[in-house]
Write an enzyme that holds these catalytic residues in place. Structure first.
Site, PDB file in Angstrom:
ATOM      1  N   HIS A  35      53.305 -29.297  29.516  1.00  0.00           N
ATOM      2  CA  HIS A  35      53.963 -30.489  30.057  1.00  0.00           C
ATOM      3  C   HIS A  35      54.639 -30.097  31.369  1.00  0.00           C
ATOM      4  O   HIS A  35      55.848 -29.841  31.406  1.00  0.00           O
ATOM      5  CB  HIS A  35      54.986 -31.019  29.055  1.00  0.00           C
ATOM      6  CG  HIS A  35      55.537 -32.370  29.398  1.00  0.00           C
ATOM      7  ND1 HIS A  35      55.833 -33.325  28.455  1.00  0.00           N
ATOM      8  CD2 HIS A  35      55.857 -32.934  30.590  1.00  0.00           C
ATOM      9  CE1 HIS A  35      56.307 -34.403  29.045  1.00  0.00           C
ATOM     10  NE2 HIS A  35      56.334 -34.182  30.355  1.00  0.00           N
ATOM     11  N   GLU A  41      50.368 -32.987  29.274  1.00  0.00           N
ATOM     12  CA  GLU A  41      51.272 -34.114  29.106  1.00  0.00           C
ATOM     13  C   GLU A  41      52.067 -34.339  30.384  1.00  0.00           C
ATOM     14  O   GLU A  41      52.362 -33.401  31.118  1.00  0.00           O
ATOM     15  CB  GLU A  41      52.292 -33.831  27.986  1.00  0.00           C
ATOM     16  CG  GLU A  41      51.714 -33.639  26.614  1.00  0.00           C
ATOM     17  CD  GLU A  41      52.792 -33.378  25.586  1.00  0.00           C
ATOM     18  OE1 GLU A  41      52.498 -33.503  24.387  1.00  0.00           O
ATOM     19  OE2 GLU A  41      53.940 -33.052  25.971  1.00  0.00           O
ATOM     20  N   HIS A  62      56.891 -33.985  18.611  1.00  0.00           N
ATOM     21  CA  HIS A  62      58.297 -33.926  19.000  1.00  0.00           C
ATOM     22  C   HIS A  62      59.164 -33.694  17.766  1.00  0.00           C
ATOM     23  O   HIS A  62      59.324 -34.577  16.927  1.00  0.00           O
ATOM     24  CB  HIS A  62      58.768 -35.171  19.740  1.00  0.00           C
ATOM     25  CG  HIS A  62      59.926 -34.864  20.663  1.00  0.00           C
ATOM     26  ND1 HIS A  62      59.747 -34.513  21.978  1.00  0.00           N
ATOM     27  CD2 HIS A  62      61.250 -34.813  20.451  1.00  0.00           C
ATOM     28  CE1 HIS A  62      60.910 -34.292  22.557  1.00  0.00           C
ATOM     29  NE2 HIS A  62      61.846 -34.453  21.635  1.00  0.00           N
TER      30      HIS A  62
END
Length: 237
Positions: free
Chosen positions: A43, A70, A190
């Site tokens: 990410h 991401e 997450h």
């Protein structure tokens, strides 16, 4: 079996703390695959405080499973994804200064924007996924964007699970059922951890992939990364 994609942001954070190349992100990513993980997630953020944009190019050359990138689809991010062409891109509505992801997309309000970005990625044969909360109208909105998959944002589940509130998973169950009915693939991520991953997997149908970073790396400090990855794979099987 639900696939495990390991987010290596924290490895990059540790590397960057000393300004050198220890731990080596490429070697660690290859070892993570060797230990059984079925994907590598990164990410990159605009300030490159952990994953650098160059890391995405370098990882594309060494990852042999699946590379998932991401990020918030600002122009710099979109350009990176189109250059690297990972197997999957996951769109996340992060603020530029966000410490970590903290909400899913409003797929209704942002439908036209998401549809435009997703169309471009799919034109380049990149599978798309969008980060969403387990809210049924947002799942329905995701269908209108043309995305291949959604990634269910699981922080609320993890927080409630720690409190003993097992019923908190129900909204994720319903969201997954609806997504399946709409022919949308289901990812999740997450704050999933060894503590809660088996229960989540058992309660959320048709879960294709989980992306786990912070918890997995933290658990590895105690148990070793090979042991931790094998434990996740066992719980996901």
């Amino acid at each position: 079996m639900t696939k495990l994609s390991v987010n290596v942001n924290k490895i990059a954070t540790l590397r960057n703390a000393r300004g050198g190349d220890v731990p080596n992100l490429m070697k660690m990513s290859k070892d993570i695959e060797k230990f059984g993980a079925q994907g590598i997630t990164i990410h990159p953020r605009p300030d490159e405080r952990h994953i650098r944009y160059q890391d995405a190019h370098d990882l594309k050359r060494v990852v042999t499973t699946e590379l998932n990138i991401e990020g918030n689809p600002i122009k710099k991010f979109v350009d990176l994804v189109l250059e690297v062409k990972p197997e999957q891109v996951t769109l996340v509505p992060d603020a530029i200064d966000a410490i970590t992801s903290n909400a899913g997309w409003d797929t209704i309000k942002n439908k036209d924007f998401l549809k435009e970005v997703i169309t471009e990625f799919k034109r380049n044969n990149i599978r798309t996924s969008i980060f969403v909360d387990p809210v049924l109208k947002m799942i329905e909105g995701a269908k209108e964007t043309g995305t291949d998959r959604i990634e269910l944002y699981t922080e609320e589940f993890a927080t409630e699970y720690d409190k003993g509130n097992m019923a908190a998973v129900k909204s994720y169950t319903y969201a997954a059922v609806l997504a399946s009915d709409l022919d949308i693939g289901i990812n999740a991520g997450h704050d999933l951890s060894l503590k809660n991953i088996r229960f989540f997997k058992e309660e959320v149908p048709n879960l294709l992939e989980v992306s786990i970073g912070h918890a997995l790396i933290t658990e590895s400090l105690y148990m070793g990364i090979e042991t931790v990855i094998k434990s996740y794979l066992e719980k996901l099987s």
